[in-house]
Design a protein around this motif. Structure first.
Motif, PDB file in Angstrom:
ATOM      1  N   PRO A   1     -20.461  15.785  43.142  1.00  0.00           N
ATOM      2  CA  PRO A   1     -20.105  15.559  44.553  1.00  0.00           C
ATOM      3  C   PRO A   1     -19.294  14.266  44.688  1.00  0.00           C
ATOM      4  CG  PRO A   1     -22.414  16.152  44.347  1.00  0.00           C
ATOM      5  CD  PRO A   1     -21.924  15.923  42.953  1.00  0.00           C
ATOM      6  N   GLU A   2     -18.342  14.259  45.613  1.00  0.00           N
ATOM      7  CA  GLU A   2     -17.444  13.126  45.797  1.00  0.00           C
ATOM      8  C   GLU A   2     -17.409  12.695  47.248  1.00  0.00           C
ATOM      9  OE1 GLU A   2     -13.802  14.721  44.468  1.00  0.00           O
ATOM     10  OE2 GLU A   2     -14.351  14.789  42.353  1.00  0.00           O
TER      11      GLU A   2
ATOM     12  N   PRO B   1      -6.619  10.281  45.005  1.00  0.00           N
ATOM     13  CA  PRO B   1      -6.596  10.843  46.364  1.00  0.00           C
ATOM     14  C   PRO B   1      -5.187  10.819  46.956  1.00  0.00           C
ATOM     15  CG  PRO B   1      -7.478   8.623  46.387  1.00  0.00           C
ATOM     16  CD  PRO B   1      -7.326   9.003  44.947  1.00  0.00           C
ATOM     17  N   SER B   2      -4.969  11.666  47.924  1.00  0.00           N
ATOM     18  CA  SER B   2      -3.708  11.633  48.665  1.00  0.00           C
ATOM     19  C   SER B   2      -3.770  10.531  49.709  1.00  0.00           C
ATOM     20  CB  SER B   2      -3.460  12.987  49.335  1.00  0.00           C
ATOM     21  OG  SER B   2      -4.529  13.298  50.218  1.00  0.00           O
TER      22      SER B   2
ATOM     23  N   VAL C   1     -11.705   7.614  45.986  1.00  0.00           N
ATOM     24  CA  VAL C   1     -12.616   8.738  45.816  1.00  0.00           C
ATOM     25  C   VAL C   1     -13.641   8.349  44.757  1.00  0.00           C
ATOM     26  CG1 VAL C   1     -11.058   9.837  44.149  1.00  0.00           C
ATOM     27  CG2 VAL C   1     -12.839  11.190  45.261  1.00  0.00           C
ATOM     28  N   THR C   2     -14.908   8.556  45.062  1.00  0.00           N
ATOM     29  CA  THR C   2     -16.006   8.153  44.172  1.00  0.00           C
ATOM     30  C   THR C   2     -16.955   9.323  43.981  1.00  0.00           C
ATOM     31  OG1 THR C   2     -15.871   5.907  45.076  1.00  0.00           O
ATOM     32  CG2 THR C   2     -17.827   6.451  43.806  1.00  0.00           C
TER      33      THR C   2
ATOM     34  N   PRO D   1     -11.753  16.732  49.163  1.00  0.00           N
ATOM     35  CA  PRO D   1     -12.119  16.345  47.789  1.00  0.00           C
ATOM     36  C   PRO D   1     -11.644  17.382  46.779  1.00  0.00           C
ATOM     37  CG  PRO D   1     -13.968  16.049  49.293  1.00  0.00           C
ATOM     38  CD  PRO D   1     -12.918  16.789  50.061  1.00  0.00           C
ATOM     39  N   ARG D   2     -11.171  16.849  45.636  1.00  0.00           N
ATOM     40  CA  ARG D   2     -10.744  17.707  44.531  1.00  0.00           C
ATOM     41  C   ARG D   2     -11.622  17.378  43.339  1.00  0.00           C
ATOM     42  NH1 ARG D   2      -4.507  16.195  44.699  1.00  0.00           N
ATOM     43  NH2 ARG D   2      -5.442  14.241  45.409  1.00  0.00           N
ATOM     44  N   PRO D   3     -12.482  18.287  42.945  1.00  0.00           N
ATOM     45  CA  PRO D   3     -13.506  17.948  41.938  1.00  0.00           C
ATOM     46  C   PRO D   3     -12.893  17.400  40.654  1.00  0.00           C
ATOM     47  CG  PRO D   3     -13.950  20.074  42.944  1.00  0.00           C
ATOM     48  CD  PRO D   3     -12.591  19.663  43.414  1.00  0.00           C
TER      49      PRO D   3
END
Length: 944
Positions: A426-427, A397-398, A463-464, A418-420
């Protein structure tokens, strides 16, 4: 995989898939209750409390005191590595835990963490309920971890590397479990380049679990199990072993599941280059179950050796043994593990295998890879074989960004959209500010937070995905205190091994809020050492002064990370410590002419060593045809109006005194008689500001021997030529380990003339003649006696018997924590004949009267902190016999004598009376008539 892989990791960082594992935020406190801390910082101490503010330097120091239920946090690399032996145990409900804590949990570019490097090995000896985790262990000639006679032990997340050169003779294991151990779990470890086995379990052990480990390039086996009951070898990745990946023999019983055997037959030179990947001896085959393993071997090796038969493929092995029905094999050198997408080991393990863990070797969760069909079994069908669990891969993540400022400090984090990842699941984003506040989940916009407690925090954005795979990015946030960190300083003389260097200052200062400090400097107050960076210790700094006895102002300046400064000042007065000369040095014997001046040089006095400022002397005058006195004083100075030894015509007189020398160790001796006199000088000790020596502790004067009434165990006079032994240490305020004792010995009722010899019991060559007497005369003299076993020997060198009385005035400190010595130019501070020291009152000290004599705050002696005065006390031409007693003002007068005097005889004696808190010494005349009294000051003892 070759050994170069681990070398690179150990030299830099260890990659962690999943959440960042690291240290808690650094705050200025004493740590969590029940936690001991080990940290290689300059303010650590192995004799301290082991708190976060004052951690231990070595793991062994914590291991020696840890209690059940406590955790030992090893924060970064300890100062003192080497072999650590654990001998203390926990309980099932309160185990003992040793765990590494990273000092650099924040990395803005990747999930990287460096475990603390113990730089040594660990032995668990006869313990139970002990957990050891997250340490980097290097070993060469011994096993990295030895478990001996221990039960219920967990070894988790250790990173072990054999640093011996290739081909070294030593055969050492990464982890060795002996036959007297049981209930041992070896889990989630990474063990590389073992010159023996990565994990070795000896015959007699039972209930040993080896699970979820990455074991690479061992010279023999990755796992060797022999004669072990109920072994569980589950979910390991065994890579590039020279010998078998797993060998089981000696009648062992075991379960072998979910392991990945890969890379066998690599390029390294192997002692057993054709060994099978999985080897089970005939004596164990009936008691071993194997399934859900995956194997890849190079040409020249077999996959299995079972009961003495070799099998090159899974199908043949299963057909012949009924084992390995779900095993996988792979043609080629390296078997793809779970880090490779679409590997057959993904989502194909037995989740119910004994010892299987819910996380992988890096602590990542078990997740379902949606790109691979689920072929596993058990409670979940998505466990991966081997030590690694395949995770979703997506860009970290940023945000956040590092920040620092004075608290309260507000920061903002924008995680971004979110970036897949690879799996397209889904994140969600989570922002954790690291200060114990609730994490913000599903953060998509800007999140603002205010830090209120000063400290260093790891701010983390994670990010999860929907399966639980995650990636994180962290940043460091430093929240400063509203005011600069408090600065305090104290100074004392340097102590080492029971001795003290009283001319060397040790500055000790507050080390709380060290995390907030950028630099420290110290100015020692001597004009030439200002703003010296503190590089040798953050809890102490030392400095050797060239010129003693002056008062120096020491200034500590702290600058914090925000540029704010704070200062603290204290004072130090360099002084001397005492070193006895054993045996005493007989330095000079000769005749000094009437009113003659004798120069005693440093080589004669044995004062020609480093930093000597004074000498403890015993001076004897004899044979003079006229009465007189001797004066000793520093070379090159004006003769003072004092007398050290007073003698009558044809009389032998002796006295002790501590005399200041010049800077080269020289002094004068003046004969104040109208006739020549024979003089003998003995140096009993030296006082130096540049050497380690003894300190002094006065005690309330106490009588330890009186042969007249049986005090001390001897009743009746001491016969001619006889000796008696007196115990002085371990009683009457003198500790058993005292290095020397200060005694005043009185001889009385003498049946013939003679002298007294005083010797340390067990040190025959330490004898000193301390006094001479004529028949019927009472004589007292002060002496310092070195101690070996706490006893002294008194010898009657006379043709007649004599009564002996002995009083203790103090002792030389065997810990270096007593008082140190300030020598002064000999000065008369009391003379009742002219009013000196009495406020101008000219009068003898009356019978049974007391006089208060000020010694603190005058003539260069400090006004406070003075513990004992060094005086020569003289009774002048008494009209009747009697005694004088000196003691600390404000305390009860002791039943002892400081000076015994006879009719008509001017009598001196060195005394070391304790000083009252008001700086005064009381003098009592125990005689029946008034007497003139003199007191000459030669120095004083002061508290450090």
């Amino acid at each position: 995989m070759g050994s170069s892989r681990f070398v690179a990791l150990a030299a830099s960082t260890l990659v962690v898939v999943g959440a960042l594992v690291g240290a808690p935020a650094a705050t200025a406190d004493t740590g969590q209750p029940g936690t001991l801390y080990v940290q290689g910082v300059d303010w650590c101490s192995d004799t301290g409390p082991g708190t976060q503010d004052m951690p231990f330097c070595s793991v062994q120091a914590a291991a020696d005191v840890v209690m059940p239920g406590q955790t030992v946090d090893i924060v970064g690399a300890p100062f003192q590595g080497g072999k650590v032996t654990l001998t203390r145990s926990g309980t099932p409900s309160a185990p003992i835990t040793f765990q590494g804590v990273s000092t650099d949990p924040v990395n803005t570019s990747a999930n990287l963490v460096l475990p603390p490097n113990l730089d040594g090995t660990i032995t668990l000896s006869g313990v139970h309920d002990v957990h050891v985790s997250y340490l980097l262990l290097d070993h060469t000639s011994t096993d990295a971890v030895d478990v001996k006679g221990s039960q219920d032990v967990v070894l988790d997340r250790l990173h072990i590397a054999d640093q011996a050169s290739s081909g070294a003779a030593a055969v050492t294991d990464g982890v060795s479990v002996d036959g007297a151990s049981s209930g041992v779990t070896v889990s989630r470890n990474q063990i590389f380049d073992s010159s023996g086995n990565a994990v070795q379990v000896a015959s007699g052990a039972h209930d040993v679990t080896v699970t979820t480990n990455e074991l690479v390039t061992s010279r023999y086996a990755e796992v060797a199990v022999s004669g072990t009951a109920t072994a569980e070898v589950t979910g390991n990745t065994l890579d590039d072993s020279c010998g078998p990946g797993l060998t089981i023999d000696g009648g062992s019983s075991a379960t072998v599941e979910n392991n990945v055997f890969t890379g066998f037959g690599g390029s390294v030179v192997c002692p057993a280059p054709t060994a099978p990947a999985l080897s089970v001896a005939a004596d164990s085959a009936a008691s071993v179950t194997a399934d859900y393993n995956a194997l890849a071997v190079n040409s020249g090796r077999t996959e299995y050796s079972w009961g003495g038969a070799a099998y090159t493929a899974v199908a043949a092995f299963t057909a012949a043994t009924g084992q390995g029905a779900h095993d996988l094999d792979h043609v080629g050198y390296a078997y793809p593990d779970a880090t490779d997408e679409n590997s057959p080991v993904i989502d194909s393990a037995d989740a119910d295998a004994p010892g299987e863990l819910a996380t992988d070797v890096h602590g990542a969760p078990r997740v379902d890879d949606p790109l691979v069909a689920d072929t596993g079994t058990g409670a979940r069908t998505t466990y991966d074989r081997g030590a690694f669990e395949r995770q979703d891969t997506f860009p970290p993540p940023s945000g956040p960004t590092s920040a620092s400022g004075i608290g309260p400090l507000s920061v903002s984090v924008t995680p971004g959209s979110p970036r897949p990842g690879t799996w397209g699941l889904p994140e969600t984003y989570t922002v954790d500010f690291g200060d114990g506040s609730p994490a913000v989940t599903d953060a998509s916009g800007t999140v603002t937070h205010t830090y209120t407690v000063p400290g260093v925090y790891a701010e983390k954005v994670t990010v999860t995905d929907a399966n639980g795979s995650s990636a994180s990015r962290t940043a460091k946030v430093t929240v400063g205190t509203a005011t600069p960190p408090a600065t305090s300083a104290a100074v004392s003389a340097e102590i080492g091994q029971g001795t003290v260097d009283a001319g060397s200052a040790v500055l000790t200062f507050d080390h709380s809020d060290n995390w907030e400090l950028a630099s420290r400097t110290v100015s020692w107050g001597d004009g030439s050492n200002n703003n010296v960076p503190v590089t040798r210790g953050a809890a102490g700094h030392d400095y050797d002064y060239d010129v003693p006895f002056r008062t120096y102002t020491v200034t500590l300046t702290q600058t914090d990370i925000f540029g704010r400064t704070a200062t603290a000042t204290t004072t130090f007065r360099p002084a001397d410590s005492y070193t006895p000369l054993t045996p005493p040095e007989y330095d000079y014997q000769g005749t000094v002419k009437a009113h003659g001046l004798l120069t005693l040089d440093s080589s004669t006095l044995h004062t020609d060593t480093n930093g000597v400022d004074a000498a403890a002397l015993r001076v004897t005058a004899t044979g003079g045809s006229s009465g007189g006195y001797l004066t000793l004083y520093p070379y090159g100075t004006t003769r003072p109006s004092v007398s050290a030894v007073n003698f009558a015509a044809h009389q032998t007189t002796e006295n002790g005194m501590t005399v200041r020398t010049d800077s080269s160790g020289n002094m004068y001796l003046y004969n104040g008689s109208a006739a020549s006199v024979s003089v003998k000088i003995v140096t009993a000790g030296i006082f130096s500001h540049a050497q380690f020596g003894r300190s002094y502790t006065p005690v309330a004067p106490v009588r330890v021997l009186d042969t007249r009434n049986g005090t001390g165990g001897v009743t009746g006079p001491v016969g001619a030529g006889k000796s008696i032994t007196v115990a002085v240490a371990g009683t009457h305020g003198v500790p058993a380990g005292a290095a020397a004792v200060v005694l005043d010995v009185q001889t009385t009722s003498a049946q013939a003339s003679g002298s007294l010899g005083v010797t340390s019991h067990g040190m025959a060559d330490s004898a000193v003649t301390t006094s001479y007497w004529a028949k019927g005369q009472t004589v007292s003299n002060l002496t310092v006696v070195p101690l070996v076993d706490g006893k002294v020997v008194l010898h009657n060198s006379s043709s007649g018997s004599v009564q002996m009385v002995t009083d203790v005035f103090g002792y030389a400190d065997a810990t270096g924590t007593g008082s140190v010595y300030l020598s002064s130019t000999p000065t008369r501070i009391l003379d009742t004949r002219d009013g000196t020291g009495t406020g101008g009152r000219v009068a003898r000290l009356g019978a049974h009267q007391t006089l208060k004599l000020r010694v603190g705050g005058v003539h260069g002696i400090p006004s406070s902190g003075t513990t004992a005065a060094d005086l020569v006390l003289t009774a002048v031409s008494p009209t009747a016999g009697g005694y004088l007693t000196a003691w600390a003002d404000g305390t009860t007068r002791p039943g002892t004598a400081s000076l015994d005097y006879g009719t008509g005889r001017t009598t001196p004696n060195e005394i070391l009376p304790p000083v009252g808190s008001d700086g005064y010494v009381d003098l009592y005349n125990g005689g029946s008539t008034a007497v003139n009294v003199l007191a000459d000051q030669y120095g004083a003892y002061v508290a450090q």
